[in-house]
Design an enzyme around this catalytic site. Structure first.
Site, PDB file in Angstrom:
ATOM      1  N   TYR A 149       0.826  -1.115  -0.549  1.00 56.75           N
ATOM      2  CA  TYR A 149      -0.134  -0.023  -0.318  1.00 56.75           C
ATOM      3  C   TYR A 149       1.419   1.532   0.429  1.00 56.75           C
ATOM      4  O   TYR A 149       0.450   1.936  -0.652  1.00 56.75           O
ATOM      5  CB  TYR A 149      -1.021   0.247   1.293  1.00 56.75           C
ATOM      6  CG  TYR A 149      -1.819   1.820   1.003  1.00 56.75           C
ATOM      7  CD1 TYR A 149      -2.665   1.808   0.428  1.00 56.75           C
ATOM      8  CD2 TYR A 149      -1.336   2.047   2.757  1.00 56.75           C
ATOM      9  CE1 TYR A 149      -3.931   2.656   0.696  1.00 56.75           C
ATOM     10  CE2 TYR A 149      -2.011   3.449   2.594  1.00 56.75           C
ATOM     11  CZ  TYR A 149      -2.793   3.534   2.160  1.00 56.75           C
ATOM     12  OH  TYR A 149      -4.248   4.338   2.408  1.00 56.75           O
ATOM     13  N   LYS A 153       0.756   4.295  -2.823  1.00 58.23           N
ATOM     14  CA  LYS A 153       0.623   5.197  -2.800  1.00 58.23           C
ATOM     15  C   LYS A 153       1.820   5.846  -3.528  1.00 58.23           C
ATOM     16  O   LYS A 153       2.047   7.583  -4.007  1.00 58.23           O
ATOM     17  CB  LYS A 153       0.476   5.746  -0.841  1.00 58.23           C
ATOM     18  CG  LYS A 153      -1.125   5.402  -0.670  1.00 58.23           C
ATOM     19  CD  LYS A 153      -1.966   5.475  -1.529  1.00 58.23           C
ATOM     20  CE  LYS A 153      -2.678   6.982  -1.407  1.00 58.23           C
ATOM     21  NZ  LYS A 153      -3.556   7.474  -1.206  1.00 58.23           N
TER      22      LYS A 153
END
Ligand code: UDP
Length: 341
Positions: A149, A153
């Site tokens: 994750y 990002k």
């Protein structure tokens, strides 16, 4: 001003929507309602300048149609919350990477400005005294969902940066540090609504690990005006800005304050990480923002302290609990959630 908010039915997006409607904007929220709710937009729906379109950022055509004609776009649609990320890594990756690329293309076609919501997770395990925007990113195994994750990002940010550099798309990036406030749900593991919900139900407060890990919670009403100020400031384009709280607090101390301020009969229950998540789960020991860059450009100063945050969130959960009979997400929602996280 015509504004589109992707993920506008979510916690932060719905507050942003209310804020911009009050300022006289025409606001269109584009949201797939995967984690956001129409209930969050109850006030917005009363405003004739408000429009809601249900759709996913993975649907490029629908997104392009919605963004065509917009002056500015706030891209908040993302897979959020540690629990969701570890339970659904593939959809999280697709939404966070392909979805953002679709938004950038649509914004470019529309000639609009863009605010990209990123996260303090990009710093990973860096537990420095104060993380500034150029601090090193310390990530673990790329196959563990939390780091996947964080990497996704980071790629989003790199895409945004490249669209600014190579196409001149005006895009500002914000790294949000534990933004909290009314409408945030505990369902995806967020600690503040989770613990306050438990306190209001007089259940044990599930503090994970030894509770000495720290965070700097920022209040949504402090953050929302900063998002708008940044996207309207051309010096922010192609840059990233931290937006976080000023007060570092351990999760155990947070729990104690929650019990005190809500007048709860609850006690604190330390839950080992292996039980809360899954073996191998890595938590951030500490995450402290340096807000200097946003302060210097737009005068950002977080105003709301932890006591007030607890009061506002408790009040919100009480009123919603009275409405629908549920004060929180799923009790013990994190258990077993993090296989491979
Ligand atoms: N946490 C906790 N009890 C809960 C939920 C979370 O002790 O019921 C802890 C979690 O392990 C972390 C901190 O609270 O150390 C903040 O968690 P959250 O998921 O809200 O944010 P993040 O980990 O992304 O900072």
């Amino acid at each position: 001003m015509r504004t589109v908010i992707t993920g506008g039915a979510g916690f932060i997006g719905s507050h942003l929507s209310d804020y911009l409607l009050a300022a006289g904007d025409e606001v269109t929220v584009f949201d797939d309602l995967s984690t956001g709710t129409l209930e969050n937009l109850t006030e917005a729906f009363k405003n004739p300048n408000f429009n809601f379109v249900e759709g996913t950022v993975l649907d490029k055509q629908a997104l392009t149609d919605v963004i065509a004609g917009a002056d500015r776009v706030f891209h908040l649609a993302a897979a959020v919350g540690v629990q969701l990320i570890v339970e659904q890594p593939l959809v999280s990756l697709r939404t966070n990477i392909h979805g953002t690329e679709n938004v950038l293309d649509a914004v470019k076609a529309a000639g609009a400005k863009l605010l990209l919501a990123s996260t303090s997770e990009v710093y990973g395990k860096n537990s420095a005294d104060a993380l500034s925007e150029d601090s090193d990113r310390i990530l673990g195994d790329a196959l563990k969902s939390r780091w996947t994750y964080a990497a996704a990002k980071g790629i989003d940010e790199a895409f945004a940066h490249a669209y600014w550099n190579e196409y001149g798309v005006p895009v500002s990036i914000v790294r949000l540090f534990n933004t909290v406030g009314p409408r945030q749900t505990g369902r995806y593991g967020m600690v503040v609504p989770n613990l306050i919900g438990q306190a209001l139900n007089n259940q044990p407060l599930t503090v994970f690990g030894d509770g000495e890990q720290t965070r700097c919670f920022s209040y949504v009403a402090d953050v929302v005006p900063a998002l708008v100020a940044l996207v309207e400031n051309s010096r922010s384009y192609g840059q990233a800005y931290n937006l976080g709280g000023a007060q570092e607090i351990s999760i155990r101390a947070l729990g104690e304050q929650i019990i005190e301020r809500t007048g709860s009969r609850s006690s604190i229950e330390l839950v080992p990480y292996e039980q809360a998540y899954a073996p191998g789960y890595e938590d951030m020991r500490r995450r402290v923002p340096d807000n200097t860059k946003a302060n210097q450009l737009i005068g950002f100063i977080p105003q709301t302290n932890v006591e007030k945050i607890i009061d506002f969130v408790a009040e919100d959960l009480r009123s919603r609990g009275a409405l629908d009979g549920r004060l929180m997400g799923r009790p013990g929602a994190m258990a077993g959630a993090a296989a491979g996280a």
